[in-house]
Design a protein around this motif. Structure first.
Motif, PDB file in Angstrom:
ATOM      1  N   ALA A   1       7.059   5.034  -3.752  1.00 42.91           N
ATOM      2  CA  ALA A   1       7.787   5.479  -5.109  1.00 42.91           C
ATOM      3  C   ALA A   1       6.726   6.665  -5.857  1.00 42.91           C
ATOM      4  O   ALA A   1       7.170   7.233  -6.684  1.00 42.91           O
ATOM      5  CB  ALA A   1       7.770   4.311  -6.050  1.00 42.91           C
ATOM      6  N   ARG A   2       5.528   6.765  -5.315  1.00 42.62           N
ATOM      7  CA  ARG A   2       4.534   7.897  -5.834  1.00 42.62           C
ATOM      8  C   ARG A   2       4.710   9.094  -4.792  1.00 42.62           C
ATOM      9  O   ARG A   2       3.828   9.809  -4.950  1.00 42.62           O
ATOM     10  CB  ARG A   2       3.134   7.224  -5.740  1.00 42.62           C
ATOM     11  CG  ARG A   2       2.949   6.261  -7.012  1.00 42.62           C
ATOM     12  CD  ARG A   2       1.595   5.185  -6.686  1.00 42.62           C
ATOM     13  NE  ARG A   2       0.570   5.929  -6.498  1.00 42.62           N
ATOM     14  CZ  ARG A   2      -0.513   5.363  -5.968  1.00 42.62           C
ATOM     15  NH1 ARG A   2      -0.704   4.020  -5.933  1.00 42.62           N
ATOM     16  NH2 ARG A   2      -1.466   6.079  -5.980  1.00 42.62           N
ATOM     17  N   GLY A   3       5.392   9.073  -3.704  1.00 44.83           N
ATOM     18  CA  GLY A   3       5.915  10.044  -2.880  1.00 44.83           C
ATOM     19  C   GLY A   3       4.676  10.167  -1.930  1.00 44.83           C
ATOM     20  O   GLY A   3       4.563  10.859  -1.063  1.00 44.83           O
ATOM     21  N   ARG A   4       4.031   8.721  -1.496  1.00 45.47           N
ATOM     22  CA  ARG A   4       3.208   8.726  -0.455  1.00 45.47           C
ATOM     23  C   ARG A   4       3.919   8.167   0.600  1.00 45.47           C
ATOM     24  O   ARG A   4       4.151   6.817   0.666  1.00 45.47           O
ATOM     25  CB  ARG A   4       2.193   7.450  -0.792  1.00 45.47           C
ATOM     26  CG  ARG A   4       1.233   8.028  -2.047  1.00 45.47           C
ATOM     27  CD  ARG A   4       0.190   9.150  -1.682  1.00 45.47           C
ATOM     28  NE  ARG A   4      -0.602   9.690  -2.792  1.00 45.47           N
ATOM     29  CZ  ARG A   4      -1.589  10.439  -2.929  1.00 45.47           C
ATOM     30  NH1 ARG A   4      -2.064  10.808  -1.717  1.00 45.47           N
ATOM     31  NH2 ARG A   4      -2.176  11.047  -3.872  1.00 45.47           N
ATOM     32  N   THR A   5       4.588   8.904   1.531  1.00 48.15           N
ATOM     33  CA  THR A   5       5.380   8.348   2.694  1.00 48.15           C
ATOM     34  C   THR A   5       4.830   8.522   3.912  1.00 48.15           C
ATOM     35  O   THR A   5       5.237   7.892   4.821  1.00 48.15           O
ATOM     36  CB  THR A   5       6.609   9.189   2.631  1.00 48.15           C
ATOM     37  OG1 THR A   5       6.137  10.758   2.678  1.00 48.15           O
ATOM     38  CG2 THR A   5       7.505   9.297   1.228  1.00 48.15           C
ATOM     39  N   ARG A   6       3.502   8.809   4.206  1.00 46.95           N
ATOM     40  CA  ARG A   6       2.827   8.767   5.060  1.00 46.95           C
ATOM     41  C   ARG A   6       1.828   7.854   5.033  1.00 46.95           C
ATOM     42  O   ARG A   6       0.670   8.199   4.748  1.00 46.95           O
ATOM     43  CB  ARG A   6       2.293  10.060   5.540  1.00 46.95           C
ATOM     44  CG  ARG A   6       1.436  10.323   7.142  1.00 46.95           C
ATOM     45  CD  ARG A   6       1.178  11.845   7.182  1.00 46.95           C
ATOM     46  NE  ARG A   6       0.669  12.009   8.477  1.00 46.95           N
ATOM     47  CZ  ARG A   6      -0.934  12.166   8.637  1.00 46.95           C
ATOM     48  NH1 ARG A   6      -1.500  12.061   7.307  1.00 46.95           N
ATOM     49  NH2 ARG A   6      -1.560  12.392   9.512  1.00 46.95           N
ATOM     50  N   VAL A   7       2.127   6.761   5.425  1.00 43.02           N
ATOM     51  CA  VAL A   7       1.079   5.495   5.148  1.00 43.02           C
ATOM     52  C   VAL A   7       0.637   4.698   6.255  1.00 43.02           C
ATOM     53  O   VAL A   7       1.578   4.427   6.970  1.00 43.02           O
ATOM     54  CB  VAL A   7       1.711   4.490   3.945  1.00 43.02           C
ATOM     55  CG1 VAL A   7       0.839   3.368   3.390  1.00 43.02           C
ATOM     56  CG2 VAL A   7       2.232   5.400   2.684  1.00 43.02           C
ATOM     57  N   ALA A   8      -0.575   4.373   6.255  1.00 47.44           N
ATOM     58  CA  ALA A   8      -1.101   3.630   7.335  1.00 47.44           C
ATOM     59  C   ALA A   8      -1.530   2.279   6.866  1.00 47.44           C
ATOM     60  O   ALA A   8      -1.597   1.992   5.671  1.00 47.44           O
ATOM     61  CB  ALA A   8      -2.442   4.323   7.828  1.00 47.44           C
ATOM     62  N   VAL A   9      -1.330   1.371   7.638  1.00 50.25           N
ATOM     63  CA  VAL A   9      -2.011  -0.070   7.517  1.00 50.25           C
ATOM     64  C   VAL A   9      -3.324  -0.374   8.230  1.00 50.25           C
ATOM     65  O   VAL A   9      -3.421  -0.194   9.473  1.00 50.25           O
ATOM     66  CB  VAL A   9      -1.000  -1.155   7.769  1.00 50.25           C
ATOM     67  CG1 VAL A   9      -1.535  -2.438   7.569  1.00 50.25           C
ATOM     68  CG2 VAL A   9       0.454  -0.762   7.082  1.00 50.25           C
ATOM     69  N   ALA A  10      -4.133  -0.525   7.486  1.00 51.70           N
ATOM     70  CA  ALA A  10      -5.650  -0.905   7.838  1.00 51.70           C
ATOM     71  C   ALA A  10      -5.744  -2.515   7.857  1.00 51.70           C
ATOM     72  O   ALA A  10      -5.571  -3.150   6.889  1.00 51.70           O
ATOM     73  CB  ALA A  10      -6.627  -0.398   6.964  1.00 51.70           C
ATOM     74  N   SER A  11      -5.742  -2.841   9.009  1.00 51.62           N
ATOM     75  CA  SER A  11      -6.089  -4.343   9.172  1.00 51.62           C
ATOM     76  C   SER A  11      -7.426  -4.899   8.846  1.00 51.62           C
ATOM     77  O   SER A  11      -8.321  -4.412   9.553  1.00 51.62           O
ATOM     78  CB  SER A  11      -5.732  -4.464  10.916  1.00 51.62           C
ATOM     79  OG  SER A  11      -5.648  -6.087  11.011  1.00 51.62           O
ATOM     80  N   TYR A  12      -7.517  -5.552   7.642  1.00 49.52           N
ATOM     81  CA  TYR A  12      -8.548  -6.209   7.391  1.00 49.52           C
ATOM     82  C   TYR A  12      -8.579  -7.733   7.603  1.00 49.52           C
ATOM     83  O   TYR A  12      -8.525  -8.384   6.795  1.00 49.52           O
ATOM     84  CB  TYR A  12      -8.539  -6.030   5.788  1.00 49.52           C
ATOM     85  CG  TYR A  12     -10.098  -6.085   5.228  1.00 49.52           C
ATOM     86  CD1 TYR A  12     -11.158  -5.813   5.682  1.00 49.52           C
ATOM     87  CD2 TYR A  12     -10.044  -6.763   3.806  1.00 49.52           C
ATOM     88  CE1 TYR A  12     -12.429  -5.664   5.004  1.00 49.52           C
ATOM     89  CE2 TYR A  12     -11.557  -6.706   3.235  1.00 49.52           C
ATOM     90  CZ  TYR A  12     -12.459  -6.432   3.823  1.00 49.52           C
ATOM     91  OH  TYR A  12     -13.814  -6.407   3.182  1.00 49.52           O
ATOM     92  N   PHE A  13      -8.842  -7.955   8.947  1.00 51.89           N
ATOM     93  CA  PHE A  13      -8.696  -9.089   9.652  1.00 51.89           C
ATOM     94  C   PHE A  13      -9.896  -9.257  10.505  1.00 51.89           C
ATOM     95  O   PHE A  13     -10.067  -8.025  11.442  1.00 51.89           O
ATOM     96  CB  PHE A  13      -7.373  -9.403  10.277  1.00 51.89           C
ATOM     97  CG  PHE A  13      -6.280  -9.558   9.380  1.00 51.89           C
ATOM     98  CD1 PHE A  13      -6.069 -10.583   8.606  1.00 51.89           C
ATOM     99  CD2 PHE A  13      -5.633  -8.660   9.222  1.00 51.89           C
ATOM    100  CE1 PHE A  13      -5.047 -10.706   7.647  1.00 51.89           C
ATOM    101  CE2 PHE A  13      -4.314  -8.472   8.235  1.00 51.89           C
ATOM    102  CZ  PHE A  13      -4.228  -9.604   7.661  1.00 51.89           C
ATOM    103  N   THR A  14     -10.402 -10.223  10.953  1.00 50.24           N
ATOM    104  CA  THR A  14     -11.625 -10.164  11.750  1.00 50.24           C
ATOM    105  C   THR A  14     -11.320 -10.341  13.229  1.00 50.24           C
ATOM    106  O   THR A  14     -12.007 -10.053  14.148  1.00 50.24           O
ATOM    107  CB  THR A  14     -12.583 -11.377  11.542  1.00 50.24           C
ATOM    108  OG1 THR A  14     -11.901 -12.726  11.437  1.00 50.24           O
ATOM    109  CG2 THR A  14     -13.223 -11.180  10.210  1.00 50.24           C
ATOM    110  N   ALA A  15      -9.978 -10.831  13.444  1.00 49.96           N
ATOM    111  CA  ALA A  15      -9.407 -11.044  14.735  1.00 49.96           C
ATOM    112  C   ALA A  15      -7.789 -11.010  14.747  1.00 49.96           C
ATOM    113  O   ALA A  15      -7.569 -11.296  13.683  1.00 49.96           O
ATOM    114  CB  ALA A  15     -10.081 -12.459  15.256  1.00 49.96           C
TER     115      ALA A  15
END
Length: 255
Positions: A189-203
């Motif tokens: 909605a803010r025009g951010r269409t190139r978005v990565a997901v950073a996995s904040y998990f230990t395993a």
């Protein structure tokens, strides 16, 4: 490296436990990395639930072998019920002398690992202003009802945003809002269409898999066996040893 005049206290890495068999293998490899960084330090594993060895069994085994002291370092990324209640209570039930260290996050070493995992997944800093304005990152965490857990995750998101130069929005797989899909919609909605997901998990595990599946672009792997994780476990261990001995089971400061 900390110098010792006697045998150092054992380092007990306290993992949550998972039904995903990949998690246990990842944690064991991480402990091998810790041992490689500090030869001679006794390094052991204990779980809160779901996997053997459970933490009370690890502590009982150390006591039976004559180990006098141990530092428990949570393999957890923020404060929450496990850090505040479960681990201290298990430590209090042990016969040997224990200290409980702070959780791993927030800390710049986690940002190092997050950045490296994103780069491995294909992240590149946007080359111009137009690309930068279209780019964002969702920091996907497990989630907790404890407000201090969310504070810690937000601090990590801010540190990562400073590193990447784009907005980083924390989101959660359970127990807290926004969800990863909700954060993705808000960025779009803010025009951010190139978005990565950073996995904040230990395993690896169910939450990490579900969060990665929601990514519209790239998704990084869990932090896992990155060397920064091993270095951070040792940092928490050393910091716990430097806290006043009058309060051996209190949490070390989170810096």
């Amino acid at each position: 490296m900390t110098a010792y005049t006697t045998n150092p206290p054992a380092l007990v890495v306290v993992a949550h436990g998972s039904r995903d068999p990949r998690a246990l293998g990842t944690v064991r490899q991480l402990l091998d990395g810790v041992r490689a960084l500090r030869p001679g330090l006794p390094v052991h594993l204990g779980h809160i639930e779901l996997n053997a060895p459970l933490l009370p069994d690890t502590l009982a085994g150390l006591d039976a072998r004559g180990t006098g002291a141990a530092v428990l370092v949570p393999l957890l990324l923020s404060r929450g019920y496990h850090v505040k209640r479960d681990i201290p209570e298990m430590a209090a039930g042990a016969r040997l002398h224990t200290r409980v260290a702070a959780p791993l996050g927030p800390h710049p070493l986690l940002v190092d690992a997050l950045h490296a995992r994103l780069t491995e997944a294909g992240w590149r800093t946007p080359a111009d202003g137009t690309a930068r304005r279209a780019t964002g990152v969702v920091l996907a965490a497990a989630g907790s009802r404890d407000p201090e857990s969310r504070v810690d995750t937000h601090r990590t998101a801010r540190l990562l945003a400073e590193r990447l130069g784009v907005p980083v929005v924390p989101a959660y797989a359970s127990a807290a809002a926004p969800t990863v899909p909700g954060a993705l919609r808000a960025l779009a909605a803010r025009g951010r269409t190139r978005v990565a997901v950073a996995s904040y998990f230990t395993a690896p595990g169910r939450f990490a898999t579900e969060c990665a599946a929601a990514a519209p672009w790239i998704a990084s792997a869990p932090l896992g066996t990155h060397e920064a994780m091993a270095r951070l476990l040792l940092h928490r261990y050393d910091r716990a040893l430097r806290t006043p001995s009058a309060a051996p089971r209190e949490l070390a400061p989170a810096s």
